[in-house]
Design a protein around this motif. Sequence first.
Motif, PDB file in Angstrom:
ATOM      1  N   GLU A  33      39.291  52.838  48.581  1.00 24.79           N
ATOM      2  CA  GLU A  33      38.418  52.466  47.251  1.00 24.79           C
ATOM      3  C   GLU A  33      39.399  53.393  45.887  1.00 24.79           C
ATOM      4  N   GLY A  34      38.772  53.111  44.832  1.00 24.99           N
ATOM      5  CA  GLY A  34      39.221  53.692  43.708  1.00 24.99           C
ATOM      6  C   GLY A  34      40.476  53.407  43.393  1.00 24.99           C
ATOM      7  N   GLU A  35      41.273  54.477  42.715  1.00 22.36           N
ATOM      8  CA  GLU A  35      42.381  54.217  42.064  1.00 22.36           C
ATOM      9  C   GLU A  35      43.401  53.507  42.827  1.00 22.36           C
ATOM     10  N   ILE A  36      44.229  52.715  42.657  1.00 23.43           N
ATOM     11  CA  ILE A  36      45.221  52.115  43.500  1.00 23.43           C
ATOM     12  C   ILE A  36      46.609  52.533  43.544  1.00 23.43           C
ATOM     13  N   VAL A  37      47.172  53.320  44.541  1.00 27.54           N
ATOM     14  CA  VAL A  37      48.272  53.938  44.789  1.00 27.54           C
ATOM     15  C   VAL A  37      49.237  53.414  45.881  1.00 27.54           C
ATOM     16  N   GLY A  38      49.950  52.518  45.409  1.00 27.59           N
ATOM     17  CA  GLY A  38      50.383  51.901  46.844  1.00 27.59           C
ATOM     18  C   GLY A  38      52.395  51.758  46.228  1.00 27.59           C
ATOM     19  N   ASP A  56      45.852  32.562  39.533  1.00 24.15           N
ATOM     20  CA  ASP A  56      45.285  32.183  38.387  1.00 24.15           C
ATOM     21  C   ASP A  56      45.431  33.584  37.452  1.00 24.15           C
ATOM     22  N   PRO A  57      46.152  33.101  36.199  1.00 27.64           N
ATOM     23  CA  PRO A  57      46.409  34.202  35.569  1.00 27.64           C
ATOM     24  C   PRO A  57      45.347  34.782  34.888  1.00 27.64           C
ATOM     25  N   ALA A  58      43.881  34.225  34.784  1.00 27.31           N
ATOM     26  CA  ALA A  58      42.779  34.964  34.416  1.00 27.31           C
ATOM     27  C   ALA A  58      42.541  36.162  35.363  1.00 27.31           C
ATOM     28  N   TYR A  59      42.764  36.379  36.693  1.00 27.73           N
ATOM     29  CA  TYR A  59      42.539  37.505  37.439  1.00 27.73           C
ATOM     30  C   TYR A  59      43.689  38.558  36.819  1.00 27.73           C
ATOM     31  N   TRP A  60      44.696  38.090  36.806  1.00 28.67           N
ATOM     32  CA  TRP A  60      45.879  39.214  36.215  1.00 28.67           C
ATOM     33  C   TRP A  60      45.604  39.723  35.041  1.00 28.67           C
ATOM     34  N   ASN A  61      45.077  38.904  34.028  1.00 34.92           N
ATOM     35  CA  ASN A  61      44.840  39.704  32.529  1.00 34.92           C
ATOM     36  C   ASN A  61      43.646  40.720  32.991  1.00 34.92           C
ATOM     37  N   LEU A  62      42.527  40.012  33.720  1.00 38.78           N
ATOM     38  CA  LEU A  62      41.548  40.875  34.114  1.00 38.78           C
ATOM     39  C   LEU A  62      41.699  42.273  34.854  1.00 38.78           C
ATOM     40  N   GLY A  63      42.716  42.265  35.570  1.00 37.32           N
ATOM     41  CA  GLY A  63      43.208  43.335  36.355  1.00 37.32           C
ATOM     42  C   GLY A  63      43.648  44.438  35.425  1.00 37.32           C
ATOM     43  N   ILE A  64      44.590  43.924  34.382  1.00 35.72           N
ATOM     44  CA  ILE A  64      44.908  44.728  33.379  1.00 35.72           C
ATOM     45  C   ILE A  64      44.018  45.651  32.803  1.00 35.72           C
ATOM     46  N   ALA A  65      42.916  44.718  32.306  1.00 38.93           N
ATOM     47  CA  ALA A  65      42.199  45.251  31.370  1.00 38.93           C
ATOM     48  C   ALA A  65      41.245  46.363  32.214  1.00 38.93           C
ATOM     49  N   LYS A  72      36.008  38.689  32.442  1.00 40.18           N
ATOM     50  CA  LYS A  72      35.346  38.260  33.557  1.00 40.18           C
ATOM     51  C   LYS A  72      35.006  36.891  33.594  1.00 40.18           C
ATOM     52  N   GLU A  73      34.382  36.410  32.326  1.00 36.54           N
ATOM     53  CA  GLU A  73      34.073  35.193  32.412  1.00 36.54           C
ATOM     54  C   GLU A  73      35.140  34.086  32.519  1.00 36.54           C
ATOM     55  N   ALA A  74      36.176  34.545  32.156  1.00 33.74           N
ATOM     56  CA  ALA A  74      37.282  33.706  32.563  1.00 33.74           C
ATOM     57  C   ALA A  74      37.628  33.632  34.104  1.00 33.74           C
ATOM     58  N   ALA A  75      37.486  34.800  34.488  1.00 32.39           N
ATOM     59  CA  ALA A  75      37.863  34.754  36.078  1.00 32.39           C
ATOM     60  C   ALA A  75      36.734  34.190  36.838  1.00 32.39           C
ATOM     61  N   ALA A  76      35.493  34.312  36.417  1.00 32.10           N
ATOM     62  CA  ALA A  76      34.294  33.740  37.270  1.00 32.10           C
ATOM     63  C   ALA A  76      34.557  32.041  37.115  1.00 32.10           C
ATOM     64  N   ARG A  77      35.447  31.838  36.236  1.00 37.28           N
ATOM     65  CA  ARG A  77      35.359  30.222  36.082  1.00 37.28           C
ATOM     66  C   ARG A  77      37.058  29.650  36.744  1.00 37.28           C
ATOM     67  N   PRO A 110      36.976  49.344  41.022  1.00 34.42           N
ATOM     68  CA  PRO A 110      36.438  48.328  41.873  1.00 34.42           C
ATOM     69  C   PRO A 110      36.674  47.004  41.193  1.00 34.42           C
ATOM     70  N   ALA A 111      36.440  46.861  40.066  1.00 36.02           N
ATOM     71  CA  ALA A 111      36.738  45.508  39.238  1.00 36.02           C
ATOM     72  C   ALA A 111      38.348  45.176  39.272  1.00 36.02           C
ATOM     73  N   ALA A 112      39.139  46.242  39.147  1.00 32.26           N
ATOM     74  CA  ALA A 112      40.622  46.186  39.140  1.00 32.26           C
ATOM     75  C   ALA A 112      40.934  45.535  40.479  1.00 32.26           C
ATOM     76  N   ARG A 113      40.576  46.246  41.638  1.00 30.68           N
ATOM     77  CA  ARG A 113      40.582  45.818  42.926  1.00 30.68           C
ATOM     78  C   ARG A 113      40.275  44.398  42.995  1.00 30.68           C
ATOM     79  N   ASP A 114      38.842  43.921  42.769  1.00 33.98           N
ATOM     80  CA  ASP A 114      38.499  42.480  42.852  1.00 33.98           C
ATOM     81  C   ASP A 114      39.239  41.514  42.155  1.00 33.98           C
ATOM     82  N   ALA A 115      39.933  42.100  40.906  1.00 30.45           N
ATOM     83  CA  ALA A 115      40.748  41.180  40.279  1.00 30.45           C
ATOM     84  C   ALA A 115      42.078  40.990  41.006  1.00 30.45           C
TER      85      ALA A 115
END
Length: 303
Positions: A130-135, A96-105, A84-89, A113-118
């Motif tokens: 909202e909630g779990e992503i099923v696409g 940016d890969p910071a968002y990808w790794n945050l999305g995985i975590a 989250k700190e990496a993505a905030a910067r 909600p955090a995964a969707r935002d990442a």
Amino acid sequence: MDSQVAGLGAVDRGVASVRKDEAKALLEQAGEAWDAEQWQLSADRYEEVLRHYPDEKPSGIWWFDAALAHKFLRNWEKAFELGKEAAARAPRGEGDPAYWNLGIAATVLRDWPAARDAWSGFGIELPDGEGEIVGNFGMACVRLETAGEQEVVWVQRLCPTRARVVSVPVTPGRRFGEVVLHDGAPVGDRVVDGQRHGVFEEIMLFEPSALPTHTVTLTAPAPADLEALVELFAERGFGAEPASSVNLLCKCCSEGSHEQQRSVRAGTQQVSLAAPAAEVGTLLDAWAAGGPGRAWQDLDLAN
């Protein structure tokens, strides 16, 4: 490393100070540990620097590397916290890969909600809701890792990092229909009918499947007879994988680019089936009755 340290500024005097030369030494130790794949030591050194220099110009890189080290350690809470700190910067919408790794975590922790935002921060368009992503993120391949055994299977991607297995794995303990978490960078590809499908490394089993795997010996007079079996099971959300359709490659070869043709052969052969035990025999009988010369025998529960 020197260019990262050059941006170091004043230290918060409310915290025991770390001089710039000490911070530089810590960053060098972090880099050496990283090169040696000593992930915990590397993360510890980065975090020590970040406690004193959290917002310097190169700190986004340190946050990212510390989070990534914890990803390698499968310490998902720390990977999420530092990610989250990496993505905030990091800039949004620029891949940016910071968002990808945050999305995985965030996905591992099921913080939807955090995964969707990442994923949105990375620049990926998600299905509404909202909630779990099923696409439907397309077909791909994932290399399963199970007790030292590896197998590449076909998957249907549900989100940028989750996918449902649509092959019937031959590796003991793995099942059709399970959901796996996979990494973001493909390590090879499969070319089918001119279309490339990436091969991703499995990170972990995300959701097990309740469908057991069976093996059976079938006699199919023509390839169309086997195709009919596959279709019969698929119509019910089950799986059928003829041995003649399995292409075994060593790990080194499977990491490259390989062209494949979807084909099955006629004759007597073993087929792996994914279906409830109470239904598999009935389905096989229905298939056998659907064409002359079709037969089955030696039905066994594999796992």
